[in-house]
Design a protein around this motif. Sequence first.
Motif, PDB file in Angstrom:
ATOM      1  N   VAL A 144       0.876  -1.168   0.000  1.00 38.10           N
ATOM      2  CA  VAL A 144       0.000   0.000   0.000  1.00 38.10           C
ATOM      3  C   VAL A 144       0.915   1.220   0.000  1.00 38.10           C
ATOM      4  N   VAL A 145       0.724   2.094  -0.968  1.00 37.51           N
ATOM      5  CA  VAL A 145       1.517   3.316  -1.044  1.00 37.51           C
ATOM      6  C   VAL A 145       0.609   4.493  -0.705  1.00 37.51           C
ATOM      7  N   ASP A 146       1.018   5.238   0.309  1.00 33.18           N
ATOM      8  CA  ASP A 146       0.291   6.427   0.760  1.00 33.18           C
ATOM      9  C   ASP A 146       1.027   7.650   0.241  1.00 33.18           C
ATOM     10  N   PHE A 147       0.458   8.314  -0.761  1.00 33.70           N
ATOM     11  CA  PHE A 147       1.028   9.556  -1.287  1.00 33.70           C
ATOM     12  C   PHE A 147       0.497  10.700  -0.432  1.00 33.70           C
ATOM     13  N   PHE A 148       1.403  11.482   0.163  1.00 33.59           N
ATOM     14  CA  PHE A 148       1.013  12.507   1.125  1.00 33.59           C
ATOM     15  C   PHE A 148       1.937  13.720   1.027  1.00 33.59           C
ATOM     16  N   ALA A 149       1.600  14.757   1.795  1.00 32.45           N
ATOM     17  CA  ALA A 149       2.479  15.912   2.007  1.00 32.45           C
ATOM     18  C   ALA A 149       2.340  16.324   3.470  1.00 32.45           C
ATOM     19  N   THR A 150       3.404  16.862   4.026  1.00 29.78           N
ATOM     20  CA  THR A 150       3.400  17.212   5.452  1.00 29.78           C
ATOM     21  C   THR A 150       2.414  18.334   5.769  1.00 29.78           C
ATOM     22  N   TRP A 151       2.099  19.184   4.807  1.00 25.58           N
ATOM     23  CA  TRP A 151       1.208  20.325   5.033  1.00 25.58           C
ATOM     24  C   TRP A 151      -0.268  19.971   4.830  1.00 25.58           C
ATOM     25  N   CYS A 152      -0.548  18.761   4.398  1.00 22.73           N
ATOM     26  CA  CYS A 152      -1.902  18.343   3.995  1.00 22.73           C
ATOM     27  C   CYS A 152      -2.713  17.867   5.198  1.00 22.73           C
ATOM     28  N   GLY A 153      -3.775  18.603   5.535  1.00 22.27           N
ATOM     29  CA  GLY A 153      -4.640  18.248   6.658  1.00 22.27           C
ATOM     30  C   GLY A 153      -5.288  16.877   6.512  1.00 22.27           C
ATOM     31  N   PRO A 154      -5.926  16.592   5.357  1.00 24.59           N
ATOM     32  CA  PRO A 154      -6.521  15.271   5.176  1.00 24.59           C
ATOM     33  C   PRO A 154      -5.479  14.137   5.264  1.00 24.59           C
ATOM     34  N   THR A 160      -3.600  10.087  -1.569  1.00 20.96           N
ATOM     35  CA  THR A 160      -3.973   9.019  -2.491  1.00 20.96           C
ATOM     36  C   THR A 160      -3.336   7.736  -1.985  1.00 20.96           C
ATOM     37  N   LEU A 161      -4.133   6.681  -1.895  1.00 22.55           N
ATOM     38  CA  LEU A 161      -3.625   5.357  -1.552  1.00 22.55           C
ATOM     39  C   LEU A 161      -3.665   4.500  -2.804  1.00 22.55           C
ATOM     40  N   VAL A 162      -2.552   3.823  -3.086  1.00 22.31           N
ATOM     41  CA  VAL A 162      -2.473   2.926  -4.224  1.00 22.31           C
ATOM     42  C   VAL A 162      -2.084   1.544  -3.698  1.00 22.31           C
ATOM     43  N   VAL A 163      -2.871   0.537  -4.059  1.00 22.53           N
ATOM     44  CA  VAL A 163      -2.560  -0.842  -3.683  1.00 22.53           C
ATOM     45  C   VAL A 163      -1.898  -1.508  -4.885  1.00 22.53           C
ATOM     46  N   ILE A 164      -0.708  -2.065  -4.639  1.00 21.26           N
ATOM     47  CA  ILE A 164       0.069  -2.709  -5.693  1.00 21.26           C
ATOM     48  C   ILE A 164       0.294  -4.165  -5.295  1.00 21.26           C
ATOM     49  N   LYS A 165      -0.029  -5.066  -6.212  1.00 18.08           N
ATOM     50  CA  LYS A 165       0.204  -6.498  -5.979  1.00 18.08           C
ATOM     51  C   LYS A 165       1.085  -7.027  -7.101  1.00 18.08           C
ATOM     52  N   GLY A 166       2.194  -7.626  -6.722  1.00 11.89           N
ATOM     53  CA  GLY A 166       3.104  -8.166  -7.730  1.00 11.89           C
ATOM     54  C   GLY A 166       3.610  -7.124  -8.693  1.00 11.89           C
ATOM     55  N   GLY A 167       3.790  -5.893  -8.220  1.00 12.76           N
ATOM     56  CA  GLY A 167       4.302  -4.814  -9.056  1.00 12.76           C
ATOM     57  C   GLY A 167       3.272  -4.098  -9.900  1.00 12.76           C
ATOM     58  N   LYS A 168       2.012  -4.492  -9.823  1.00 13.32           N
ATOM     59  CA  LYS A 168       0.952  -3.877 -10.632  1.00 13.32           C
ATOM     60  C   LYS A 168      -0.108  -3.228  -9.741  1.00 13.32           C
TER      61      LYS A 168
END
Length: 102
Positions: free
Chosen positions: A22-32, A74-82
């Motif tokens: 699971v990849v969590d794309f974030f920024a330190t300034w982002c409230g959500p 944004t959360l991205v779920v990757i399985k086996g590289g996809k």
Amino acid sequence: MAKIINTSQFRGSVEENQGVVVVDFFATWCGPCKMLAPIVDEIAQENDDIKVAKVNVDENPNIALDYKVMSIPTLVVIKGGKEVSRSVGVVDKKEILEMLSK
């Protein structure tokens, strides 16, 4: 706890990983993003079979660009590289676990 990774670590940690990531794309300034972080960390702690990585979009814009991340969090779920699923915005734990079961 989820591990923050950078561009040089991304390929080996995420794209070449044959398991579930699971990849969590974030920024330190982002409230959500701050609202979502404890949920993501909880999932990381409770699921040893799932790797959870966090990518700071300000420090690693190329990864965000490659994955077409337009809004955070944004959360991205990757399985086996996809990529198998994605969510944008704050979601609850149940929704994330449902994404992981796809």
